[in-house]
Design an enzyme around this catalytic site. Sequence first.
Site, PDB file in Angstrom:
ATOM      1  CB  CYS A 128      -0.959   0.003   1.178  1.00  0.00           C
ATOM      2  SG  CYS A 128      -2.054  -1.413   1.198  1.00  0.00           S
TER       3      CYS A 128
ATOM      4  CG  HIS B 153      -2.924   3.680   2.372  1.00  0.00           C
ATOM      5  ND1 HIS B 153      -3.385   3.315   1.124  1.00  0.00           N
ATOM      6  CD2 HIS B 153      -3.037   2.578   3.151  1.00  0.00           C
ATOM      7  CE1 HIS B 153      -3.747   2.046   1.156  1.00  0.00           C
ATOM      8  NE2 HIS B 153      -3.552   1.576   2.379  1.00  0.00           N
TER       9      HIS B 153
ATOM     10  CG  ASN C 217      -6.388  -0.526   1.416  1.00  0.00           C
ATOM     11  OD1 ASN C 217      -5.701  -0.130   0.475  1.00  0.00           O
ATOM     12  ND2 ASN C 217      -5.861  -1.006   2.532  1.00  0.00           N
TER      13      ASN C 217
HETATM   14  O1  UT7 Z   1      -3.529  -0.958   3.738  1.00  0.00           O
HETATM   15  C1  UT7 Z   1      -2.711  -1.534   4.705  1.00  0.00           C
HETATM   16  C2  UT7 Z   1      -3.092  -1.086   5.975  1.00  0.00           C
HETATM   17  N1  UT7 Z   1      -4.297  -1.742   6.461  1.00  0.00           N
HETATM   18  C3  UT7 Z   1      -4.932  -1.144   7.404  1.00  0.00           C
HETATM   19  O2  UT7 Z   1      -4.536  -0.064   7.735  1.00  0.00           O
HETATM   20  C4  UT7 Z   1      -6.081  -1.818   8.124  1.00  0.00           C
HETATM   21  C5  UT7 Z   1      -5.900  -1.581   9.598  1.00  0.00           C
HETATM   22  N2  UT7 Z   1      -6.913  -2.166  10.461  1.00  0.00           N
HETATM   23  C6  UT7 Z   1      -8.210  -1.775  10.443  1.00  0.00           C
HETATM   24  O3  UT7 Z   1      -8.617  -0.958   9.633  1.00  0.00           O
HETATM   25  C7  UT7 Z   1      -9.133  -2.324  11.509  1.00  0.00           C
HETATM   26  O4  UT7 Z   1      -8.373  -2.963  12.498  1.00  0.00           O
HETATM   27  C8  UT7 Z   1     -10.202  -3.299  10.958  1.00  0.00           C
HETATM   28  C9  UT7 Z   1     -11.217  -2.540  10.125  1.00  0.00           C
HETATM   29  C10 UT7 Z   1      -9.543  -4.371  10.105  1.00  0.00           C
HETATM   30  C11 UT7 Z   1     -10.928  -3.978  12.098  1.00  0.00           C
HETATM   31  O5  UT7 Z   1     -11.537  -2.997  12.930  1.00  0.00           O
HETATM   32  P1  UT7 Z   1     -11.410  -3.085  14.515  1.00  0.00           P
HETATM   33  O6  UT7 Z   1     -12.191  -2.009  15.079  1.00  0.00           O
HETATM   34  O7  UT7 Z   1      -9.927  -3.138  14.805  1.00  0.00           O
HETATM   35  O8  UT7 Z   1     -12.127  -4.440  14.838  1.00  0.00           O
HETATM   36  P2  UT7 Z   1     -11.518  -5.757  15.503  1.00  0.00           P
HETATM   37  O9  UT7 Z   1     -10.531  -6.397  14.584  1.00  0.00           O
HETATM   38  O10 UT7 Z   1     -11.082  -5.411  16.887  1.00  0.00           O
HETATM   39  O11 UT7 Z   1     -12.780  -6.666  15.578  1.00  0.00           O
HETATM   40  C12 UT7 Z   1     -13.876  -6.335  16.435  1.00  0.00           C
HETATM   41  C13 UT7 Z   1     -14.941  -7.381  16.234  1.00  0.00           C
HETATM   42  C14 UT7 Z   1     -14.411  -8.812  16.285  1.00  0.00           C
HETATM   43  O12 UT7 Z   1     -15.362  -9.601  16.954  1.00  0.00           O
HETATM   44  P3  UT7 Z   1     -15.089 -10.103  18.475  1.00  0.00           P
HETATM   45  O13 UT7 Z   1     -13.829 -10.892  18.404  1.00  0.00           O
HETATM   46  O14 UT7 Z   1     -14.951  -8.834  19.264  1.00  0.00           O
HETATM   47  O15 UT7 Z   1     -16.306 -10.884  18.773  1.00  0.00           O
HETATM   48  C15 UT7 Z   1     -14.362  -9.214  14.844  1.00  0.00           C
HETATM   49  O16 UT7 Z   1     -14.529 -10.615  14.656  1.00  0.00           O
HETATM   50  O17 UT7 Z   1     -15.514  -7.218  14.937  1.00  0.00           O
HETATM   51  C16 UT7 Z   1     -15.548  -8.471  14.280  1.00  0.00           C
HETATM   52  N3  UT7 Z   1     -15.450  -8.245  12.851  1.00  0.00           N
HETATM   53  C17 UT7 Z   1     -16.532  -8.031  12.095  1.00  0.00           C
HETATM   54  N4  UT7 Z   1     -17.837  -7.985  12.385  1.00  0.00           N
HETATM   55  C18 UT7 Z   1     -18.694  -7.744  11.382  1.00  0.00           C
HETATM   56  C19 UT7 Z   1     -14.344  -8.171  12.084  1.00  0.00           C
HETATM   57  N5  UT7 Z   1     -14.700  -7.932  10.816  1.00  0.00           N
HETATM   58  C20 UT7 Z   1     -16.042  -7.832  10.800  1.00  0.00           C
HETATM   59  C21 UT7 Z   1     -16.982  -7.605   9.777  1.00  0.00           C
HETATM   60  N6  UT7 Z   1     -18.280  -7.569  10.119  1.00  0.00           N
HETATM   61  N7  UT7 Z   1     -16.637  -7.404   8.491  1.00  0.00           N
END
Ligand code: UT7
Length: 322
Positions: free
Chosen positions: A113, A249, A279
């Site tokens: 990225c 980005h 993204n």
């Molecule tokens: O381009 C390269 C750089 N990439 C990035 O910069 C991405 C960086 N990371 C992010 O943008 C975020 O961390 C995410 C969008 C990927 C995830 O958001 P988050 O607020 O960090 O959520 P999380 O990973 O802490 O997940 C929270 C909950 C989890 O459930 P439990 O374990 O708390 O029960 C996940 O399983 O959300 C769940 N979850 C979803 N729920 C519904 C993860 N993806 C989804 C989804 N729909 N698509």
Amino acid sequence: MTYARITGTGGYLPDKVVTNKDLEAALDTTEEWIESRTGIRERRIAADDEFTVDLAERAALQAIDAAGIERRAIDLIVLATTTADQVFPATACLLQQRLGNGGYPAFDVQAVCAGFLFALGVADKFVRTGASQCALVVGAETFSRIIDWSDRRTCVLFGDGAGAVVLQAGDAPGVMSTHLRSDGQYKDLLQVPVGVSRNFSKVRDGGAFTTMQGGEVFRWAVTAMSDIIDETVAANDLSKDDIDWLIPHQANIRIINAVGARAKIPRDKVVVTVGEHGNTSAASVPLALDQAVRDGRVRPGHRVLLEGFGGGFTWGSALITM
Ligand code: UT7
């Protein structure tokens, strides 16, 4: 002193729109979760018969047209992609063949990225040293091909697209500085853990997918992208008030907002396309730049700070006078 100046920008997004509602119908997710956690409302996905070079060509032709140059004036292509059409030749060479003239260097760079910043940094050095007079710099991705569409943690985040700029030699700035960084100790946090040399059978069998430890990547992205703003501004003896536009980005609106807040750059100076593009990896920054040029926000004379962050980790910035 010779500078590299952006004289034309271009962008291309595939026709197919996939909305959060479409994903809600196919996955254990909701429209509300995706938009509130990422800011993404929709993304574009390449058709089955559409490849990275096709996207790159559309963006490149637009940038060439905007620069008002002949294709034969190009004497360098640097193309950033994670999703090359073939193992070899480089997608840059495939693009060179499409543009119809050859004999000058055309090569790919791979910094995921942050790829466009790396490509721009390399091309800038070619132009500044006199090795190139007119470079084409492209970020192009069919990232949807390395996504597991049953994994809700990753598939909702990414999209396909391409952006391009023409960089020409001139006396006035131009690219004022570029800053490129990598730290391979974080290689496992964001990766496609297979390739040509390792586990190639998984590539053949359709198992080459992106894995990410989202929370860790999020924290790193915010820190790295806000620190590099300070570094870039200081390297040019400027203050943040001198920056007309920040083009970060486009991975997640929460990352973009956190970077803007830490760097104390007002939101109305930040270009945001993540809602409509998702993204698009190496394409994200040049696509956002092209959009802001075309809608009249970024104008000649404006100081624009571009920055990217990706797997590796890799990150980088460029300060540009348009
Ligand atoms: O381009 C390269 C750089 N990439 C990035 O910069 C991405 C960086 N990371 C992010 O943008 C975020 O961390 C995410 C969008 C990927 C995830 O958001 P988050 O607020 O960090 O959520 P999380 O990973 O802490 O997940 C929270 C909950 C989890 O459930 P439990 O374990 O708390 O029960 C996940 O399983 O959300 C769940 N979850 C979803 N729920 C519904 C993860 N993806 C989804 C989804 N729909 N698509």
